[in-house]
Design a protein around this motif. Structure first.
Motif, PDB file in Angstrom:
ATOM      1  N   UNK A 167       0.782  -1.234   0.000  1.00  0.00           N
ATOM      2  CA  UNK A 167       0.000   0.000   0.000  1.00  0.00           C
ATOM      3  C   UNK A 167       0.809   1.277   0.000  1.00  0.00           C
ATOM      4  N   UNK A 168       2.148   1.191   0.067  1.00  0.00           N
ATOM      5  CA  UNK A 168       2.996   2.385   0.093  1.00  0.00           C
ATOM      6  C   UNK A 168       3.789   2.468  -1.200  1.00  0.00           C
ATOM      7  N   UNK A 169       3.687   3.592  -1.888  1.00  0.00           N
ATOM      8  CA  UNK A 169       4.461   3.810  -3.108  1.00  0.00           C
ATOM      9  C   UNK A 169       5.448   4.942  -2.878  1.00  0.00           C
ATOM     10  N   UNK A 170       6.732   4.639  -2.979  1.00  0.00           N
ATOM     11  CA  UNK A 170       7.752   5.673  -2.846  1.00  0.00           C
ATOM     12  C   UNK A 170       7.883   6.424  -4.166  1.00  0.00           C
ATOM     13  N   UNK A 171       7.875   7.747  -4.087  1.00  0.00           N
ATOM     14  CA  UNK A 171       7.873   8.594  -5.275  1.00  0.00           C
ATOM     15  C   UNK A 171       9.156   9.415  -5.314  1.00  0.00           C
ATOM     16  N   UNK A 172       9.858   9.365  -6.441  1.00  0.00           N
ATOM     17  CA  UNK A 172      11.088  10.150  -6.583  1.00  0.00           C
ATOM     18  C   UNK A 172      11.193  10.822  -7.948  1.00  0.00           C
ATOM     19  N   UNK A 173      10.174  10.671  -8.781  1.00  0.00           N
ATOM     20  CA  UNK A 173      10.180  11.297 -10.104  1.00  0.00           C
ATOM     21  C   UNK A 173       8.868  12.035 -10.336  1.00  0.00           C
ATOM     22  N   UNK A 174       8.914  13.035 -11.206  1.00  0.00           N
ATOM     23  CA  UNK A 174       7.708  13.782 -11.552  1.00  0.00           C
ATOM     24  C   UNK A 174       6.649  12.844 -12.111  1.00  0.00           C
ATOM     25  N   UNK A 175       5.395  13.135 -11.779  1.00  0.00           N
ATOM     26  CA  UNK A 175       4.333  12.322 -12.352  1.00  0.00           C
ATOM     27  C   UNK A 175       3.023  12.506 -11.620  1.00  0.00           C
ATOM     28  N   UNK A 191      -0.881   5.223   0.052  1.00  0.00           N
ATOM     29  CA  UNK A 191      -0.091   6.380   0.473  1.00  0.00           C
ATOM     30  C   UNK A 191       1.108   6.568  -0.439  1.00  0.00           C
ATOM     31  N   UNK A 192       1.449   7.833  -0.661  1.00  0.00           N
ATOM     32  CA  UNK A 192       2.674   8.186  -1.369  1.00  0.00           C
ATOM     33  C   UNK A 192       3.717   8.593  -0.336  1.00  0.00           C
ATOM     34  N   UNK A 193       4.914   8.088  -0.510  1.00  0.00           N
ATOM     35  CA  UNK A 193       6.025   8.348   0.404  1.00  0.00           C
ATOM     36  C   UNK A 193       7.094   9.116  -0.380  1.00  0.00           C
ATOM     37  N   UNK A 194       7.338  10.362   0.021  1.00  0.00           N
ATOM     38  CA  UNK A 194       8.220  11.244  -0.737  1.00  0.00           C
ATOM     39  C   UNK A 194       9.335  11.728   0.186  1.00  0.00           C
TER      40      UNK A 194
END
Length: 394
Positions: A167-175, A191-194
């Motif tokens: 359920x957790x998506x780590x985000x490191x790029x634009x989108x 949830x997004x994890x930034x």
């Protein structure tokens, strides 16, 4: 709440009168209650080892709602049971104190919020100029709300407990990223994890602490089905938490999930965090980390969140091409934070007049062809500094 990963079951004993005078000492009450329990119920003398938690409910008026006492050794069996005392049989109190007993070696802390006055965050990565409200997250059962609703744990807590699965998506790029409601039992992304920043920890300055944004989407489902969730804009956006990982010693409050207020000072003090969601169309811009977060569209089943890194498009300085948001260029009102121009005009090169004797929040006019460019939002203006403004054409 745990997506069918954890379940609780137990037995209820009592009521009965304890052989003590009035007391508000939780540990003392708990010991007396356990003794009385084992005396009244002979079968528990040999079978008490079957329980991992024991909750004592007392119908008296103490200054606290409950107390999690942690593991307590029961003798002569020499077994450890996690102990809780709650003042009244209230779902919020029981859930809150049970929450303290979750988490293993490091129990769950209180769900906090950060108060920064008219802004969302402070001047540095440890929320300089702000202060932490220990129970400030009104939408987490580990915080406190006026109505004492037993809301879901926020996303990082569920992840820490091993409930989030995928359920957790780590985000490191634009989108653009899709979230389903935190309350849904489906194992989709919740949830997004930034990563905001990796910084030296305050405890030794040798460890590295990662400061994260956690973005979650709430809907009025089961324990979150309240009028506050629906009436204060929470369902129309996302809740944003700042969370330190690897933080160990320095400050217990900074090891807790910290709710950020995306519409600060908009309500009375006790309800200021009720409308803390970042709603559709609004953007949280982190100038220090160069991150922007914008929820752009939603349904009851999902929300789309746009995330960008690096040089950010600042919608406050868009050059108007054909639509005059402020038809009267000279109609200044000199009132901060009201979405109207305040008369601070730049030079033709976009530099704010250095003679302005003002420090605070104002909107700025950009001197351009036909005088048709404005800062659509107030920005911090600081005396003796100049501002070179770049814009985007719609």
């Amino acid at each position: 709440i745990s997506y069918d990963i954890m379940s609780l079951s137990g037995d209820v004993y009592g009521w009965w009168t304890l052989p003590i005078n009035y007391s508000c000492q939780p540990s003392y009450i708990w010991y007396i209650a356990v003794t009385a329990l084992r005396t009244a119920y002979e079968n528990l003398r040999d079978n008490i080892t079957q329980y991992s938690d024991m909750i004592v409910v007392i119908p008296i008026d103490c200054s606290w709602g409950g107390a999690a006492l942690g593991p307590i050794t029961i003798r002569p069996e020499n077994i450890s049971i996690r102990a809780i005392v709650v003042r009244v049989p209230n779902t919020h109190f029981i859930s809150h104190e049970l929450g303290h007993n979750f988490g293993g070696y490091i129990p769950l802390s209180h769900a906090t919020a950060v108060e920064c006055g008219e802004t969302t965050t402070g001047t540095d990565y440890f929320f300089g100029s702000c202060y932490i409200l220990e129970y400030g997250d009104v939408y987490d059962v580990m915080g406190i709300n006026i109505e004492r609703h037993p809301y879901h744990f926020q996303a990082d807590t569920k992840d820490t407990l091993g409930w989030m699965q995928n359920g957790v998506q780590e985000v490191s790029t634009d989108g653009s990223y899709i979230l389903e409601p935190l309350e849904n039992i489906n194992q989709g992304v919740k949830t997004l994890k930034i990563l905001k920043k990796s910084i030296p920890c305050y405890d030794t300055w040798l460890n590295i602490c990662n400061l994260w944004y956690f973005i979650e989407y709430r809907q009025p489902i089961n324990f979150d089905n309240t009028s506050e969730i629906q009436n204060f804009g929470v369902t129309n956006g996302v809740l944003v938490h700042a969370i330190y990982h690897n933080f160990t010693v320095y400050n217990d409050l900074l090891r807790s999930p910290i709710l950020l207020d995306m519409s600060p000072d908009s309500q009375t003090e006790e309800r200021d965090f009720y409308d803390s969601a970042l709603v559709i169309g609004n953007t949280h811009r982190d100038e220090l980390a160069k991150i922007s977060i914008t929820p752009i569209e939603r349904t009851q089943n999902q929300i789309v969140v746009e995330v960008s890194f690096g040089l950010m498009r600042d919608y406050s300085f868009e050059v108007d091409n054909g639509v005059d948001f402020y038809p009267n260029w000279n109609g200044d009102d000199n009132i901060a934070i009201n979405g109207q121009p305040d008369g601070y005009r730049t030079t033709s090169s976009g530099i704010l007049d250095s003679n302005i004797k003002y420090q605070g929040y104002k909107s700025i006019k950009l001197t351009t062809t036909n005088n048709r460019a404005y800062s659509l939002q107030d920005i911090p203006v600081e005396y003796t500094k100049k501002y070179r403004v770049s814009g985007y054409v719609k």
